[in-house]
Design an enzyme around this catalytic site. Structure first.
Site, PDB file in Angstrom:
ATOM      1  N   SER B 136     -25.067   5.984  -6.570  1.00 19.77           N
ATOM      2  CA  SER B 136     -26.145   4.995  -6.579  1.00 19.77           C
ATOM      3  C   SER B 136     -25.576   3.592  -6.507  1.00 19.77           C
ATOM      4  O   SER B 136     -24.459   3.335  -6.978  1.00 19.77           O
ATOM      5  CB  SER B 136     -26.964   5.128  -7.853  1.00 19.77           C
ATOM      6  OG  SER B 136     -27.873   4.052  -7.966  1.00 19.77           O
ATOM      7  N   TYR B 149     -27.126   4.746 -17.149  1.00 12.67           N
ATOM      8  CA  TYR B 149     -27.211   5.451 -15.865  1.00 12.67           C
ATOM      9  C   TYR B 149     -26.194   4.862 -14.882  1.00 12.67           C
ATOM     10  O   TYR B 149     -25.427   5.578 -14.229  1.00 12.67           O
ATOM     11  CB  TYR B 149     -28.639   5.308 -15.337  1.00 12.67           C
ATOM     12  CG  TYR B 149     -28.869   5.750 -13.908  1.00 12.67           C
ATOM     13  CD1 TYR B 149     -28.997   7.094 -13.598  1.00 12.67           C
ATOM     14  CD2 TYR B 149     -29.005   4.805 -12.879  1.00 12.67           C
ATOM     15  CE1 TYR B 149     -29.244   7.501 -12.288  1.00 12.67           C
ATOM     16  CE2 TYR B 149     -29.251   5.209 -11.571  1.00 12.67           C
ATOM     17  CZ  TYR B 149     -29.369   6.553 -11.273  1.00 12.67           C
ATOM     18  OH  TYR B 149     -29.604   6.944  -9.993  1.00 12.67           O
TER      19      TYR B 149
END
Lengths: 446, 246
Positions: B136, B149
């Protein structure tokens, strides 16, 4: 209610428009939790023209339920979730020799929507409506239970759901039959008809043609009233294709995809531009070869080539008038409808005439006779004209296509279509009236 | 080229889109996820639409001890393995509950790294294959709103980079994919900027092209590469005052 988000909703005609909560479940099992609130309606790809798929309280967009579940390649029977697009069915199965038995004028409809509206195609006179080829459906009722309905099992629910506009429950899955075809090509024959009587004669003479439909010049008047180009079509067998097409009979040229990038100015379509277009189109039809080989996409879905063609009517959107008239009153009714339209000068480019076979399902639109469809930009003058057309159709024993409707009155509907009262009574009896409701069903008291 | 494609995290929107994209090009596909039988409708859909073989495999990415057996069950080893494993978690919960934070770190870093490592060894032994890790842009710089995250994704990105370098010359290629915002179940309900948000199908297309062309690090919307270069260059004292940083 965190599954719902407020969005602006409209049908294909973009009239009316209004915001409402929308949920997009990923699984059939998730739908049950969403209907509890009541007043919900299932929505497919939003190709109904008016407010059929705008929930009274909330809307369930089922396009994520789009899985094909099984295919029987002997019987041509596909089991699929309701959100599968007809275009995906064609993309998947035409290369394997199958085509939908019935298709409306756009391939961008979901199976659930096609069943709910019991859509018809150019072969209604011969093969009936979409529902004819539906073997069974799984419907989630007001209590959240999923029921399988077919001609043998829960047959009442089956009969009411074909053409029931999603008002009998949420169609989750269906088994539909496809027809075997030998190619992706259609042999099209164009028959120019100088007036309405000639057009109807051409339809009656073409009764055994697989497909028939007419573009009608709705601004022509006097002796030319109802002048049309009647187009018939047949699936072409592989052996009848030109030699260069025979090796890959299902392969057709990839069409250029155009799109309408902005709303046309509201005044772009007026009696002069439409009149000029219709006159040109008519002359072009007269000059064109009578027989032509046409690929399936161009033949069945000429408008799909322009994504967002609904924007040519401008930002205020458009409305469609579509009625069916019984055979014995068809000529008089069509004459009256066309005269009224021509006089009003509110002609439409997309005027379609079609011969129907008999009604099959309990509440479906078609009846033995003729259907006329006319598009108009949405404005006060055309809405007034549509009210007059409604009255003419009702006076001739006609009825109205709910999938196209955005503005009919409850009084007119119930006067023209006594089945509506029976439909409403059934909904009340089964508790569907509270669980399932669209803006349209509230307006029409269904 | 009709290598089997194994999608780890086959239930995710991106995972399913990847399976469809490769199947459309004729690849047999295998979907691995927890409670795999639930995915039967998706499996059937892929098999019917694309006329390819499609299979389901029970897989719990966090069951570390079982990973070896899971990987060994694929014989021969699939030509292409895509990890769509991951979960956003909840940043606020992660700040106060170490166990929840550990879960986010494990599912976004530890689990995908470990399982890809096992496939890497078998691919290297065979002399070829492609590993795709979906990481990501959140791993490119820590932000106040999602750094648990993001840090796990940063770890995974670094892992993929190292793995790629280690496997150089073995015939095994490693692709790192860094989607920005994607319209998925994970982001449902979030207010995402339209121009920066991709559909799962676009992520799948990017991955398909990256595998075909042997690319190493790909962003889904090219604008993200530029955005992350700029975000990466902002000095920390300034970054912490910006809306992006906080």
């Amino acid at each position: 209610m965190q599954d719902f988000r407020t969005e602006e909703l409209a049908g294909w005609g973009r009239y009316p428009r209004c915001p409402g909560p929308v949920a997009r479940p990923r699984h059939a099992e998730a739908v049950g939790a969403l209907i509890g609130a009541g007043g919900v309606i299932a929505r497919g790809n939003g190709r109904a023209y008016g407010d059929s798929a705008m929930g009274a309280a909330a809307t369930l967009d089922l396009r994520r339920l789009n899985r094909m579940l099984s295919f029987d390649d002997q019987a041509g029977r596909l089991v699929a979730e309701a959100g599968v697009l007809l275009g995906d069915v064609i993309a998947t199965f035409l290369p394997r020799g199958w085509f939908p038995w019935v298709t409306p004028g756009t391939k961008f409809v979901t199976l659930g929507g096609a069943i709910a509206a019991d859509v018809h195609g150019k072969n209604h006179h011969r093969d009936g409506a979409f529902g004819t080829f539906v073997d069974w459906i799984d419907v989630m009722g007001a209590d959240g239970e999923v029921v399988r309905a077919s001609r043998d099992e829960n047959s009442e629910l089956f009969a009411w759901t074909l053409g029931g506009m999603g008002l009998t429950g949420v169609i989750l899955r269906a088994a539909i039959r496809l027809r075997p075809v030998e190619s992706g090509w259609i042999a099209q024959t164009t028959i120019p008809a100088q007036n309405l009587a000639e057009a109807m004669d051409a339809f009656e003479a073409a009764d055994d043609a697989s497909y028939s439909v007419a573009w009608i010049d709705c601004l022509a008047s006097g002796a030319a009233l109802g002048r049309s180009l009647v187009m018939t079509g047949e699936h072409v067998q592989a052996d009848d294709l030109p030699p260069d097409r025979r090796t890959h009979p299902y392969r057709t040229p990839r069409k250029r995809q155009l799109s309408m990038p902005f709303d046309a100015p509201t005044a772009a379509l007026n009696r002069f531009s439409v009149g000029a277009f219709n006159a040109l189109y008519w002359r072009r039809g007269l000059r064109a070869p009578r027989k032509a080989l046409v690929d399936w996409d161009s033949y069945f879905y000429p408008l799909d080539a322009i994504l967002g063609w609904n924007r040519i009517y401008g930002r205020r959107g458009f409305v469609q008038f579509q009625c069916a008239l019984p055979l014995n009153a068809s000529e008089a009714g069509l004459r009256a409808l066309l005269s009224e339209t021509a006089v009003a000068g509110q002609g439409s480019i997309l005027a379609v005439l079609k011969r129907f076979g008999p009604q099959q399902s309990r509440f479906s639109f078609p009846m033995a006779g003729y259907t006329l469809a006319l598009d108009f930009p949405a404005n006060a003058r055309t809405l007034a004209l549509l009210d007059r057309l409604d009255a003419i159709a009702a006076d001739h024993g006609g009825r109205f296509y709910l999938a196209k409707d955005a503005r009919l009155s409850a009084a007119t509907l119930h006067r023209a279509d006594p089945r509506a009262a029976a439909f409403r009574a059934m909904r009340r009896e089964t508790g569907c009236d509270r669980a399932f409701a669209s803006a349209q069903s509230e307006r029409l008291l269904l | 080229m009709t290598d089997t494609v194994l999608v780890l995290g086959g239930r995710s929107d991106i995972g399913r889109a990847v399976a469809h994209r490769f199947a459309a090009a004729g690849h047999p596909v295998a979907l691995a996820a927890r409670n795999a039988p639930d995915l039967e409708a998706d499996r059937a859909d892929i098999a019917i639409r694309h006329d390819v073989e499609a299979t389901l495999h029970e897989f719990d990415a966090l069951d570390t001890d079982a990973l070896g057996d899971f990987v060994d069950a694929f014989d021969p080893v699939p030509g292409i393995v895509v990890s769509a494993i991951g979960a956003m978690g909840d940043q606020t919960t992660s700040e106060t509950d170490p166990a929840a934070a550990a879960q986010v770190m494990r599912i976004n870093y530890e689990a995908p790294a470990q399982v890809l490592e096992l496939f890497a060894a078998r691919m290297a032994a065979r002399g070829g294959g492609t590993l795709v890790g979906i990481s990501s842009v959140a791993g490119d710089r820590g932000r106040a709103v999602n750094y648990v995250y993001g840090s796990a994704k940063a770890g995974f990105t670094a892992y993929l980079s190292g793995l790629r370098n280690r496997l150089w010359g073995t015939g095994v290629h490693v692709v790192t994919v860094k989607p920005g915002f994607v319209e998925t179940r994970m982001t449902e309900g979030m207010d995402l900027p339209g121009a920066l948000t991709a559909r799962p199908e676009a992520v799948a297309e990017t991955i398909f092209q990256a595998v075909a062309r042997g690319r190493s690090v790909v962003y889904v919307k090219p604008v993200w590469r530029a955005i992350m270069i700029i975000i990466g260059a902002i000095p920390e004292p300034i970054f912490r005052r910006t809306r992006i940083g906080s």
